[in-house]
Structure formats: C-alpha cells, structure tokens
Motif scaffolding. Structure first.
Motif, PDB file in Angstrom:
ATOM      1  N   ILE A 160      -3.483   4.191  -1.062  1.00 22.05           N
ATOM      2  CA  ILE A 160      -3.676   3.707  -2.433  1.00 22.05           C
ATOM      3  C   ILE A 160      -3.160   2.278  -2.505  1.00 22.05           C
ATOM      4  CG2 ILE A 160      -3.150   4.114  -4.863  1.00 22.05           C
ATOM      5  CD1 ILE A 160      -2.567   7.052  -4.110  1.00 22.05           C
ATOM      6  N   HIS A 161      -4.046   1.367  -2.921  1.00 22.85           N
ATOM      7  CA  HIS A 161      -3.692  -0.053  -2.951  1.00 22.85           C
ATOM      8  C   HIS A 161      -4.471  -0.761  -4.045  1.00 22.85           C
ATOM      9  CE1 HIS A 161      -2.284  -3.893  -1.515  1.00 22.85           C
ATOM     10  NE2 HIS A 161      -3.511  -4.328  -1.318  1.00 22.85           N
ATOM     11  N   ASN A 162      -3.730  -1.398  -4.942  1.00 22.96           N
ATOM     12  CA  ASN A 162      -4.348  -2.180  -6.023  1.00 22.96           C
ATOM     13  C   ASN A 162      -5.391  -1.368  -6.800  1.00 22.96           C
ATOM     14  OD1 ASN A 162      -2.801  -4.445  -5.453  1.00 22.96           O
ATOM     15  ND2 ASN A 162      -4.361  -5.355  -4.104  1.00 22.96           N
ATOM     16  N   GLY A 163      -5.041  -0.134  -7.104  1.00 21.23           N
ATOM     17  CA  GLY A 163      -5.934   0.689  -7.908  1.00 21.23           C
ATOM     18  C   GLY A 163      -7.084   1.316  -7.158  1.00 21.23           C
ATOM     19  N   ARG A 164      -7.178   1.074  -5.866  1.00 18.79           N
ATOM     20  CA  ARG A 164      -8.244   1.656  -5.049  1.00 18.79           C
ATOM     21  C   ARG A 164      -7.654   2.689  -4.093  1.00 18.79           C
ATOM     22  NH1 ARG A 164     -13.070  -1.176  -4.997  1.00 18.79           N
ATOM     23  NH2 ARG A 164     -13.042  -3.152  -6.124  1.00 18.79           N
ATOM     24  N   THR A 165      -8.382   3.780  -3.900  1.00 12.90           N
ATOM     25  CA  THR A 165      -7.905   4.850  -3.041  1.00 12.90           C
ATOM     26  C   THR A 165      -8.890   5.104  -1.911  1.00 12.90           C
ATOM     27  OG1 THR A 165      -6.790   5.914  -4.900  1.00 12.90           O
ATOM     28  CG2 THR A 165      -7.173   7.264  -2.935  1.00 12.90           C
ATOM     29  N   THR A 166      -8.376   5.191  -0.700  1.00 13.12           N
ATOM     30  CA  THR A 166      -9.176   5.549   0.471  1.00 13.12           C
ATOM     31  C   THR A 166      -8.765   6.947   0.928  1.00 13.12           C
ATOM     32  OG1 THR A 166      -9.308   3.245   1.199  1.00 13.12           O
ATOM     33  CG2 THR A 166      -9.770   4.939   2.843  1.00 13.12           C
ATOM     34  N   LEU A 167      -9.742   7.844   1.061  1.00 15.45           N
ATOM     35  CA  LEU A 167      -9.481   9.164   1.619  1.00 15.45           C
ATOM     36  C   LEU A 167      -9.498   9.031   3.143  1.00 15.45           C
ATOM     37  CD1 LEU A 167     -11.734  11.464  -0.616  1.00 15.45           C
ATOM     38  CD2 LEU A 167      -9.292  10.975  -0.859  1.00 15.45           C
ATOM     39  N   MET A 192       0.833  -1.194   0.000  1.00 19.28           N
ATOM     40  CA  MET A 192       0.000   0.000   0.000  1.00 19.28           C
ATOM     41  C   MET A 192       0.873   1.251   0.000  1.00 19.28           C
ATOM     42  SD  MET A 192      -2.697   1.339   2.885  1.00 19.28           S
ATOM     43  CE  MET A 192      -1.366   1.900   3.950  1.00 19.28           C
ATOM     44  N   LEU A 193       0.436   2.273  -0.717  1.00 20.50           N
ATOM     45  CA  LEU A 193       1.081   3.572  -0.686  1.00 20.50           C
ATOM     46  C   LEU A 193       0.286   4.497   0.226  1.00 20.50           C
ATOM     47  CD1 LEU A 193       3.139   5.670  -1.753  1.00 20.50           C
ATOM     48  CD2 LEU A 193       1.501   6.167  -3.597  1.00 20.50           C
ATOM     49  N   GLU A 194       0.955   5.058   1.220  1.00 24.22           N
ATOM     50  CA  GLU A 194       0.350   6.059   2.086  1.00 24.22           C
ATOM     51  C   GLU A 194       0.860   7.422   1.639  1.00 24.22           C
ATOM     52  OE1 GLU A 194       0.119   7.390   6.811  1.00 24.22           O
ATOM     53  OE2 GLU A 194       0.955   5.434   6.249  1.00 24.22           O
ATOM     54  N   LEU A 195      -0.046   8.271   1.192  1.00 23.64           N
ATOM     55  CA  LEU A 195       0.333   9.553   0.606  1.00 23.64           C
ATOM     56  C   LEU A 195      -0.224  10.705   1.435  1.00 23.64           C
ATOM     57  CD1 LEU A 195       1.514  11.255  -1.687  1.00 23.64           C
ATOM     58  CD2 LEU A 195      -0.598  10.861  -2.977  1.00 23.64           C
ATOM     59  N   TRP A 196       0.669  11.603   1.835  1.00 17.49           N
ATOM     60  CA  TRP A 196       0.293  12.809   2.571  1.00 17.49           C
ATOM     61  C   TRP A 196       0.455  14.005   1.640  1.00 17.49           C
ATOM     62  CZ3 TRP A 196       0.653  13.204   8.419  1.00 17.49           C
ATOM     63  CH2 TRP A 196       0.600  11.941   9.021  1.00 17.49           C
ATOM     64  N   LEU A 197      -0.612  14.706   1.364  1.00 21.56           N
ATOM     65  CA  LEU A 197      -0.584  15.922   0.556  1.00 21.56           C
ATOM     66  C   LEU A 197      -0.706  17.115   1.504  1.00 21.56           C
ATOM     67  CD1 LEU A 197      -3.029  14.835  -2.295  1.00 21.56           C
ATOM     68  CD2 LEU A 197      -0.519  14.845  -2.379  1.00 21.56           C
ATOM     69  N   ILE A 198       0.268  18.000   1.480  1.00 21.12           N
ATOM     70  CA  ILE A 198       0.341  19.094   2.447  1.00 21.12           C
ATOM     71  C   ILE A 198       0.416  20.420   1.705  1.00 21.12           C
ATOM     72  CG2 ILE A 198       1.673  20.089   4.341  1.00 21.12           C
ATOM     73  CD1 ILE A 198       2.844  17.204   4.739  1.00 21.12           C
ATOM     74  N   ARG A 199      -0.469  21.333   2.047  1.00 20.35           N
ATOM     75  CA  ARG A 199      -0.421  22.649   1.423  1.00 20.35           C
ATOM     76  C   ARG A 199       0.546  23.555   2.189  1.00 20.35           C
ATOM     77  NH1 ARG A 199      -4.812  27.501   1.016  1.00 20.35           N
ATOM     78  NH2 ARG A 199      -3.657  28.735  -0.500  1.00 20.35           N
ATOM     79  N   HIS A 200       1.204  24.431   1.473  1.00 20.22           N
ATOM     80  CA  HIS A 200       2.143  25.382   2.075  1.00 20.22           C
ATOM     81  C   HIS A 200       1.434  26.332   3.044  1.00 20.22           C
ATOM     82  CE1 HIS A 200       0.579  28.794  -0.254  1.00 20.22           C
ATOM     83  NE2 HIS A 200       0.449  27.942  -1.245  1.00 20.22           N
ATOM     84  N   LEU A 243       1.474  11.811  -9.762  1.00 20.48           N
ATOM     85  CA  LEU A 243       0.847  10.778  -8.934  1.00 20.48           C
ATOM     86  C   LEU A 243       1.136   9.388  -9.489  1.00 20.48           C
ATOM     87  CD1 LEU A 243      -1.156  10.082  -6.597  1.00 20.48           C
ATOM     88  CD2 LEU A 243      -2.982  10.234  -8.304  1.00 20.48           C
ATOM     89  N   GLU A 244       1.036   9.244 -10.789  1.00 21.07           N
ATOM     90  CA  GLU A 244       1.222   7.929 -11.407  1.00 21.07           C
ATOM     91  C   GLU A 244       2.681   7.498 -11.434  1.00 21.07           C
ATOM     92  OE1 GLU A 244      -0.761   8.395 -15.150  1.00 21.07           O
ATOM     93  OE2 GLU A 244      -2.752   7.996 -14.276  1.00 21.07           O
ATOM     94  N   SER A 245       3.603   8.420 -11.141  1.00 18.02           N
ATOM     95  CA  SER A 245       5.025   8.068 -11.096  1.00 18.02           C
ATOM     96  C   SER A 245       5.460   7.564  -9.722  1.00 18.02           C
ATOM     97  CB  SER A 245       5.868   9.292 -11.481  1.00 18.02           C
ATOM     98  OG  SER A 245       5.887  10.263 -10.435  1.00 18.02           O
ATOM     99  N   LEU A 246       4.564   7.625  -8.735  1.00 17.69           N
ATOM    100  CA  LEU A 246       4.926   7.236  -7.377  1.00 17.69           C
ATOM    101  C   LEU A 246       5.042   5.721  -7.248  1.00 17.69           C
ATOM    102  CD1 LEU A 246       2.644   9.627  -5.267  1.00 17.69           C
ATOM    103  CD2 LEU A 246       5.040   9.929  -5.924  1.00 17.69           C
ATOM    104  N   PRO A 247       5.807   5.259  -6.261  1.00 24.36           N
ATOM    105  CA  PRO A 247       5.900   3.813  -6.028  1.00 24.36           C
ATOM    106  C   PRO A 247       4.566   3.246  -5.560  1.00 24.36           C
ATOM    107  CG  PRO A 247       6.936   5.032  -4.248  1.00 24.36           C
ATOM    108  CD  PRO A 247       6.611   6.038  -5.305  1.00 24.36           C
ATOM    109  N   ALA A 248       4.418   1.945  -5.696  1.00 31.66           N
ATOM    110  CA  ALA A 248       3.161   1.300  -5.319  1.00 31.66           C
ATOM    111  C   ALA A 248       3.022   1.135  -3.822  1.00 31.66           C
ATOM    112  CB  ALA A 248       3.050  -0.066  -6.017  1.00 31.66           C
ATOM    113  N   ARG A 249       4.113   1.262  -3.104  1.00 33.51           N
ATOM    114  CA  ARG A 249       4.055   1.088  -1.648  1.00 33.51           C
ATOM    115  C   ARG A 249       5.046   2.029  -0.985  1.00 33.51           C
ATOM    116  NH1 ARG A 249       5.740  -3.451  -3.949  1.00 33.51           N
ATOM    117  NH2 ARG A 249       3.725  -4.400  -3.526  1.00 33.51           N
ATOM    118  N   GLY A 250       4.804   2.223   0.310  1.00 33.61           N
ATOM    119  CA  GLY A 250       5.667   3.101   1.077  1.00 33.61           C
ATOM    120  C   GLY A 250       4.873   4.257   1.658  1.00 33.61           C
TER     121      GLY A 250
END
Length: 210
Positions: free
Chosen positions: A179-186, A1-9, A131-138
């Motif tokens: 993000i995991h196996n093409g599915r995204t959880t907010l 699973m990829l855990e992604l944190w999006l942070i605004r300045h 986004l699509e260039s990111l690794p699948a996990r981490g």
C-alpha cells in the motif's frame, strides 16, 4: 510503502466439521497446529515492525506457534464475524427461526444480521477501521480470520455488493499487499505453498466465513 501480510488462523475442529464458529474461542485442531508450525517455517527470517492478532484463541495460538517469542498486539477489530445465537451449530441442525435466519444469510450475506450477531457490513466497518489505523510505511502482519480477509480485499478492490466472485482464504494461508500513496498492489492472495509438501495439510473446501 506499507507491506501488509494478512494470515488466516489454522484449522479448528469446528472448521473441519463445518460448524458455525464466529467469535467462539476454539483452539486449533492437531492439523491446525501442524499448519501453524509450517507457517512458522515459511515466516522464518521475516521481520515485522508489528504483528497484530485477533484476540480469539485460534488466532492467538496460530501466531504463537508460527512466530514464537514475537510480541502480539491483540485487536478485537480483527475478530471473525459474529454469528450470535447461531454459533456452535451445523446449518443442518438449525430449526425454526434460526433455520430461517440462516437461510436468509445464505441468500444475502451483506445485510442479514443473525440474533446477537453481525452482518457483513458490520464486519467491514471494523475491519476497514483497523486497516485505516495502520502506519503509512513499514512491514505489518495480522493473524486473523477468513471473514476479515474477505472484507479487506473486497474493500480494497472496490467489489460491488452484487459481485458473483469471491476470494479464498484457506487455513494458514497468506495474503500480501503493498500500500503506497493510496494505491494497493495485491502481491499474493491465499498463498499456501508452505502447506504443499504434505497433501493433508490443506483443507479441501473452505466455508465462506468461519
């Protein structure tokens, strides 16, 4: 699973004034610096495999204050939407053709492109490519801009162009995704709990794109 944190300045003076900021290299305001430090307190103890950052000054400054000593991977694809010749102005200051273009942008954010600038489609293409260039996990963080966060969230949820609802991305706010196996959880959207202890750390109203 990829855990992604999006942070605004954090906040800039132009944010506070309501100026069209776009891709200008503006620094954080005093409030923005304080927001970034509060963000750092929130991120203390978090360990990211990689931290991406827009190369615009306000994003880099936020990342350096919030994550001191952490290496940053700068990526131009995480820049705010370019507003071209409109940047630096208040909407009310515009005259002539610039005023007409700005009015068109308010009616059609998706398609209208200001002189020497981008429209929302242009922004979405580069943001999604990142986004699509990111690794699948981490565990990955990205310090970026409101427009980029909106574009990514709209892409993920498949929002139609005519949707009447919008996401919010406050200064120093955190949005988390799994993000995991093409599915995204907010997991969370625009989390600003770290700014709550002092009311004036929150900006009451955010423009759609800054």
């Amino acid at each position: 699973m990829l855990e992604l944190w999006l942070i605004r300045h954090g906040e800039t003076d132009w944010n506070r004034e309501g100026r069209i900021q776009g891709q200008q290299h503006n620094p954080l305001s005093a409030l923005g610096e304080l927001q970034a430090r509060r963000l750092g307190g929130r991120l203390m103890g978090e360990r990211f495999d990689i931290v991406y950052c827009s190369d615009l000054r306000r994003a880099v400054q936020t990342a350096e204050l919030a994550l001191p000593g952490v290496p940053l991977t700068l990526d131009e694809r995480l820049r705010e939407i370019s507003r071209g010749t409109l940047e630096g102005h208040l909407g009310a200051e515009l005259v002539g053709e610039a005023k007409d273009v700005y009015a068109q942008m308010q009616r059609d954010l998706i398609n209208v492109r200001p002189p020497q600038g981008e429209n929302y489609r242009d922004l979405s293409v580069r943001a999604v490519a990142w986004l699509e260039s990111l690794p699948a996990r981490g565990k990955v963080a990205a310090v970026t801009h409101g427009g980029v966060i909106y574009a990514l969230l709209h892409h993920i949820v498949g929002a139609h162009e005519g949707a009447t609802w919008r996401f919010t991305a406050s200064n120093a706010g955190i949005t988390r995704l799994h993000i995991h196996n093409g599915r995204t959880t907010l997991v969370s959207v625009n989390d600003t709990a770290h700014l709550e202890p002092q009311a004036d750390l929150r900006v009451a109203r955010q423009p759609l794109v800054t």
